[in-house]
Design a protein around this motif. Structure first.
Motif, PDB file in Angstrom:
ATOM      1  N   MET A 154       0.681  -1.286   0.016  1.00 42.70           N
ATOM      2  CA  MET A 154      -0.001  -0.109   0.030  1.00 42.70           C
ATOM      3  C   MET A 154       0.905   1.245  -0.143  1.00 42.70           C
ATOM      4  O   MET A 154       0.443   2.188  -0.567  1.00 42.70           O
ATOM      5  N   GLN A 155       1.954   1.063   0.724  1.00 46.67           N
ATOM      6  CA  GLN A 155       2.756   2.366   0.772  1.00 46.67           C
ATOM      7  C   GLN A 155       3.627   2.645  -0.365  1.00 46.67           C
ATOM      8  O   GLN A 155       4.097   3.694  -0.690  1.00 46.67           O
ATOM      9  N   SER A 156       3.979   1.361  -1.116  1.00 44.93           N
ATOM     10  CA  SER A 156       5.135   1.384  -2.140  1.00 44.93           C
ATOM     11  C   SER A 156       4.363   1.560  -3.776  1.00 44.93           C
ATOM     12  O   SER A 156       5.274   2.221  -4.602  1.00 44.93           O
ATOM     13  N   LEU A 157       3.091   1.202  -3.930  1.00 49.47           N
ATOM     14  CA  LEU A 157       2.764   1.506  -5.257  1.00 49.47           C
ATOM     15  C   LEU A 157       2.771   2.804  -5.773  1.00 49.47           C
ATOM     16  O   LEU A 157       3.186   3.036  -6.888  1.00 49.47           O
ATOM     17  N   GLY A 158       2.524   3.552  -4.950  1.00 47.55           N
ATOM     18  CA  GLY A 158       2.443   5.149  -5.443  1.00 47.55           C
ATOM     19  C   GLY A 158       3.736   5.574  -5.798  1.00 47.55           C
ATOM     20  O   GLY A 158       3.954   6.395  -6.801  1.00 47.55           O
ATOM     21  N   ILE A 159       4.882   4.948  -5.048  1.00 45.41           N
ATOM     22  CA  ILE A 159       6.048   5.364  -5.501  1.00 45.41           C
ATOM     23  C   ILE A 159       6.534   4.919  -6.863  1.00 45.41           C
ATOM     24  O   ILE A 159       7.103   5.464  -7.652  1.00 45.41           O
ATOM     25  N   PHE A 160       6.183   3.666  -7.132  1.00 44.11           N
ATOM     26  CA  PHE A 160       6.348   2.961  -8.400  1.00 44.11           C
ATOM     27  C   PHE A 160       5.762   3.690  -9.486  1.00 44.11           C
ATOM     28  O   PHE A 160       6.230   3.986 -10.425  1.00 44.11           O
ATOM     29  N   ASP A 161       4.459   3.959  -9.261  1.00 40.71           N
ATOM     30  CA  ASP A 161       3.527   4.609 -10.183  1.00 40.71           C
ATOM     31  C   ASP A 161       4.182   5.996 -10.627  1.00 40.71           C
ATOM     32  O   ASP A 161       4.507   6.301 -11.683  1.00 40.71           O
ATOM     33  N   SER A 162       4.728   6.851  -9.727  1.00 42.10           N
ATOM     34  CA  SER A 162       5.098   8.226 -10.040  1.00 42.10           C
ATOM     35  C   SER A 162       6.554   8.171 -10.792  1.00 42.10           C
ATOM     36  O   SER A 162       6.766   8.846 -11.548  1.00 42.10           O
ATOM     37  N   ALA A 163       7.312   7.091 -10.190  1.00 39.40           N
ATOM     38  CA  ALA A 163       8.677   6.977 -10.715  1.00 39.40           C
ATOM     39  C   ALA A 163       8.651   6.645 -12.296  1.00 39.40           C
ATOM     40  O   ALA A 163       9.293   6.942 -13.187  1.00 39.40           O
ATOM     41  N   LEU A 164       7.573   5.531 -12.700  1.00 36.12           N
ATOM     42  CA  LEU A 164       7.379   5.692 -14.053  1.00 36.12           C
ATOM     43  C   LEU A 164       6.653   6.625 -14.918  1.00 36.12           C
ATOM     44  O   LEU A 164       7.122   6.657 -15.799  1.00 36.12           O
ATOM     45  N   ARG A 165       5.725   7.581 -14.107  1.00 34.87           N
ATOM     46  CA  ARG A 165       5.236   8.406 -14.850  1.00 34.87           C
ATOM     47  C   ARG A 165       6.314   9.453 -14.881  1.00 34.87           C
ATOM     48  O   ARG A 165       6.123  10.225 -16.248  1.00 34.87           O
ATOM     49  N   PHE A 166       7.184   9.621 -14.147  1.00 35.61           N
ATOM     50  CA  PHE A 166       8.018  10.861 -14.233  1.00 35.61           C
ATOM     51  C   PHE A 166       9.319  10.446 -15.271  1.00 35.61           C
ATOM     52  O   PHE A 166      10.058  11.142 -15.652  1.00 35.61           O
TER      53      PHE A 166
END
Length: 321
Positions: A154-166
């Motif tokens: 739950m804590q990590s998915l947003g980190i992965f999403d945004s790293a790929l988005r950027f």
């Protein structure tokens, strides 16, 4: 307490750099400590302070970044890793507010676990770093791997999403980093499977993580609908499911949607709500059968959201893990 021009200048310079401040000389340290004892300052770490009034205006993410920048200025040779590196990179870190007061320092020597304290030293080997905004941090792919192995899905998915988005790293680079570690990287494989650069913010990532962890079917992100009444009007939805002749939309409402002038185009809350109703009417004209809404408060009691989705026909997903 009598004004000390030297100390005030140190505090002003630190605030200009969006960090906390610290004393270098014995006199500076003594003066800052006196002001802390008089409640003029807040102490965040030994010999690291902020003006109380300034500190109280900062949100949790800003407080974490201020502390990292202060420690980087105090210890410029240190390398920051895991969540601290993710914050410096500007990545989304939803669901992490309970630990934003902690700072992760990377080291390539074995470190005994320390369950408490402001500084968390983490083992990173081989230890390499990049310099971002003048601060040494672990490279993006290593940062993501360390976060995925240390923190929850739950804590990590947003980190992965945004790293790929950027565009900061790629799935291949992340997988290659895992292949060089003698660790069970199955949590990273799950995150790579579910990460999606279409996710637009940390709230949406946290919402999707909640949905997937509950075993519901994977939604389509940012699907575009054209209004039949005006083909020039195109609307994107946060989450979409199409099944059994039903088209279900879920929208994540962050408070910024109603208060951030950039996101509201300068309109007041009443106008934003009016526009949202018109948008929902257009989606129904385009064939959407159910439009549901959620927010961060509901995500704190996820069963309410899950039951709402099930009641509106969103199916359980196939077991992929």
């Amino acid at each position: 307490m009598r004004r000390n021009q030297e100390i005030e200048q140190i505090a002003d310079d630190a605030q200009q750099c969006q960090r906390y401040f610290f004393g270098v000389t014995a006199n500076q340290k003594r003066s800052m400590r006196k002001r802390w004892l008089a409640h003029e300052y807040v102490r965040l770490y030994p010999n690291v302070y902020a003006r109380s009034e300034y500190y109280n205006k900062l949100n949790p993410r800003e407080r974490a970044l201020h502390l990292i920048r202060a420690l980087a200025a105090k210890y410029p040779q240190k390398v920051f890793g895991a969540m601290s590196a993710a914050l410096i990179l500007g990545l989304e870190c939803p669901g992490y507010n309970d630990r934003l007061g902690h700072v992760q320092i990377a080291a390539d020597t074995s470190i005994p676990p320390r369950p408490s304290g402001t500084i968390e030293k983490i083992y990173v080997h081989p230890l390499t770093f990049i310099v971002h905004d003048g601060i040494r941090i672990t490279p993006p792919e290593r940062t993501l791997v360390d976060c995925g192995l240390r923190y929850s899905y739950m804590q990590s998915l947003g980190i992965f999403d945004s790293a790929l988005r950027f565009g900061m790293t790629t799935r291949k680079d992340i997988a290659d980093t895992c292949s060089g570690l003698r660790k069970d990287c199955s949590p990273i494989q799950k995150l790579l499977r579910d990460a999606d650069e279409k996710s637009e913010n940390g709230g949406e990532s946290l919402c999707r993580a909640t949905i997937l962890e509950a075993g519901l079917a994977r939604p389509e992100l940012q699907h575009e609908f054209r209004d039949p009444a005006n083909r020039k009007h195109i609307f994107r939805t946060d989450f979409l499911w199409t099944c059994d002749h039903k088209t279900v939309v879920l929208e994540y409402d962050g408070m910024e949607k109603y208060t951030n002038q950039h996101m509201t185009n300068g309109h007041d809350t009443r106008r934003v709500v009016y526009d949202e109703r018109n948008r929902e009417d257009a989606l129904r004209r385009a064939g959407v059968t159910a439009i549901l809404r959620t927010d961060y408060e509901e995500l704190r009691r996820p069963q309410t959201l899950i039951q709402k989705l099930l009641n509106n026909g969103v199916p359980m997903g196939k077991a992929l893990w």
